[in-house]
Design a protein around this motif. Structure first.
Motif, short mmCIF file in Angstrom:
data_model
loop_
_atom_site.label_atom_id
_atom_site.label_comp_id
_atom_site.label_asym_id
_atom_site.label_seq_id
_atom_site.Cartn_x
_atom_site.Cartn_y
_atom_site.Cartn_z
N PHE A 120 0.81 -1.11 -0.06
CA PHE A 120 -0.04 0.06 -0.06
C PHE A 120 0.92 1.43 0.17
O PHE A 120 1.81 1.36 0.89
N ILE A 121 0.50 2.08 -0.92
CA ILE A 121 1.41 3.49 -1.14
C ILE A 121 0.38 4.57 -0.81
O ILE A 121 -0.56 4.87 -1.53
N PRO A 122 0.58 5.31 0.16
CA PRO A 122 -0.38 6.49 0.60
C PRO A 122 -0.32 7.52 -0.66
O PRO A 122 0.86 7.82 -1.14
N GLY A 123 -1.52 8.15 -0.93
CA GLY A 123 -1.43 9.16 -1.86
C GLY A 123 -0.80 10.45 -1.37
O GLY A 123 -0.62 10.81 -0.02
N ARG A 124 -0.33 11.12 -2.25
CA ARG A 124 0.48 12.53 -1.87
C ARG A 124 -0.45 13.71 -2.70
O ARG A 124 -0.77 13.43 -3.89
N ASN A 125 -0.57 15.02 -2.07
CA ASN A 125 -0.93 16.04 -2.53
C ASN A 125 -2.28 15.66 -3.17
O ASN A 125 -2.72 16.14 -4.64
N GLY A 126 -3.25 15.07 -2.44
CA GLY A 126 -4.60 14.88 -3.16
C GLY A 126 -4.94 13.44 -4.08
O GLY A 126 -5.82 13.11 -4.31
N VAL A 191 -1.75 -8.92 -15.24
CA VAL A 191 -0.72 -8.83 -14.26
C VAL A 191 0.55 -8.33 -15.20
O VAL A 191 1.69 -8.39 -14.81
N GLY A 192 0.30 -7.61 -16.22
CA GLY A 192 1.50 -6.96 -16.93
C GLY A 192 2.30 -7.90 -17.90
O GLY A 192 1.94 -9.18 -18.07
N GLU A 193 3.47 -7.43 -18.41
CA GLU A 193 4.24 -8.07 -19.05
C GLU A 193 4.92 -8.93 -18.33
O GLU A 193 6.16 -8.37 -17.53
N ALA A 194 5.05 -10.10 -18.39
CA ALA A 194 5.85 -11.12 -17.57
C ALA A 194 6.98 -11.66 -18.12
O ALA A 194 6.95 -11.90 -19.36
N ALA A 195 8.09 -11.77 -17.64
CA ALA A 195 9.38 -12.51 -18.34
C ALA A 195 9.65 -13.69 -17.21
O ALA A 195 9.17 -13.44 -15.96
N GLY A 196 10.21 -14.65 -17.64
CA GLY A 196 10.68 -15.76 -16.86
C GLY A 196 11.46 -15.21 -15.51
O GLY A 196 12.41 -14.59 -15.75
N ASP A 197 11.05 -15.72 -14.49
CA ASP A 197 11.43 -15.55 -13.20
C ASP A 197 11.73 -13.84 -12.84
O ASP A 197 12.46 -13.41 -12.07
N ALA A 198 10.88 -13.32 -13.44
CA ALA A 198 10.95 -11.79 -13.43
C ALA A 198 9.43 -11.23 -12.73
O ALA A 198 8.36 -11.91 -12.78
N ASP A 199 9.37 -9.98 -12.23
CA ASP A 199 8.10 -9.59 -11.48
C ASP A 199 7.21 -8.73 -12.54
O ASP A 199 7.90 -8.00 -13.39
N ALA A 200 6.05 -8.88 -12.59
CA ALA A 200 5.13 -7.79 -13.35
C ALA A 200 4.53 -7.06 -12.16
O ALA A 200 3.74 -7.84 -11.32
N GLN A 201 4.06 -5.86 -12.45
CA GLN A 201 3.55 -5.04 -11.47
C GLN A 201 2.08 -4.54 -12.08
O GLN A 201 2.02 -4.00 -13.23
N THR A 202 0.96 -4.39 -11.37
CA THR A 202 -0.12 -3.74 -11.66
C THR A 202 -0.68 -2.65 -10.47
O THR A 202 -0.89 -3.37 -9.28
N ASP A 203 -0.92 -1.49 -10.91
CA ASP A 203 -1.12 -0.73 -9.99
C ASP A 203 -2.78 -0.54 -9.83
O ASP A 203 -3.52 -0.45 -10.79
N ILE A 204 -3.22 -0.78 -8.68
CA ILE A 204 -4.98 -0.96 -8.43
C ILE A 204 -5.16 0.30 -7.71
O ILE A 204 -4.78 0.54 -6.41
N PRO A 205 -6.13 1.28 -8.10
CA PRO A 205 -6.34 2.45 -7.02
C PRO A 205 -7.09 1.87 -5.93
O PRO A 205 -7.71 0.82 -6.02
N PHE A 206 -6.56 2.36 -4.51
CA PHE A 206 -7.48 1.88 -3.30
C PHE A 206 -8.35 3.08 -3.05
O PHE A 206 -8.40 4.14 -3.17
#
Length: 206
Positions: A120-126, A191-206
């Motif tokens: 979880f990443i807190p929002g900043r500046n609104g 889950v984004g572009e995945a590569a072998g043994d790599a991480d793929a990130q997706t940002d989901i609004p909270f």
């Protein structure tokens, strides 16, 4: 009738002498050694076979008949190894099929290969807070099995194992995308572009 069979004109004694000759290994074959072996002796320098052996050799064409026997043995050996190679190719193809089936059976259980981490990443500046989900694909094992299966089947058909072959990160990436697709119900993965043994990130609004 084979060339090394007894000829009608050969006496039993003459044919026994020929047998002692043509059954010798090719590189050791000589009339003198054949005579020594036929009499249970070792070859002794200077000791020659009786003149009759040399007459029989010329009269009954020992050299050509022995060459025919050698060719026969070589052909039998070739056929034996051809059958062994055919059986080996069949086994390799079947093993390749079994490995491909193993990968196919594993794909529906893709969630076993997907590891999710939430942050979880807190929002900043609104800006709104965000939840970052990191999806890691552990596909090294599946990619290796798939690669081994492809190599086995290419080898069994005599195809080069390096031509148009996917391996390493490229093959892992394809499997990772397939796992993501299956995990998302057959849809393109979120889950984004995945590569072998790599991480793929997706940002989901909270």
């Amino acid at each position: 009738m084979a060339a090394w069979d007894k000829l009608e004109a050969e006496t039993p004694k003459a044919y026994a002498a020929f047998e002692a000759y043509y059954l010798l290994p090719v590189r050791e074959r000589s009339i003198d050694l054949a005579h020594a072996r036929a009499n249970g002796r070792q070859m002794v320098s200077g000791r020659r076979a009786p003149p009759a052996w040399f007459r029989w050799s010329a009269a009954y064409d020992w050299v050509a008949r022995s060459a025919a026997y050698d060719s026969y043995l070589a052909e039998q050996d070739r056929l034996l190894w051809e059958e062994r190679r055919r059986a080996m190719r069949e086994r390799e193809w079947e093993r390749g099929d079994a490995l491909h089936d193993l990968v196919a059976q594993a794909l529906p259980s893709a969630t076993q290969f997907i590891h999710a981490q939430r942050q979880f990443i807190p929002g900043r500046n609104g800006t709104p807070d965000r939840e970052v989900i990191t999806m890691s694909f552990d596909v090294t094992g599946l990619s290796k099995v798939s690669l081994d299966a492809s190599k086995l089947q290419r080898l069994s058909t005599g195809e080069p194992t390096e031509r148009q072959e996917l391996s390493g990160a490229a093959l892992d990436a394809i499997l990772a995308r397939e796992l993501a697709r299956v995990a998302n119900g057959g849809q393109a993965g979120d889950v984004g572009e995945a590569a072998g043994d790599a991480d793929a990130q997706t940002d989901i609004p909270f």
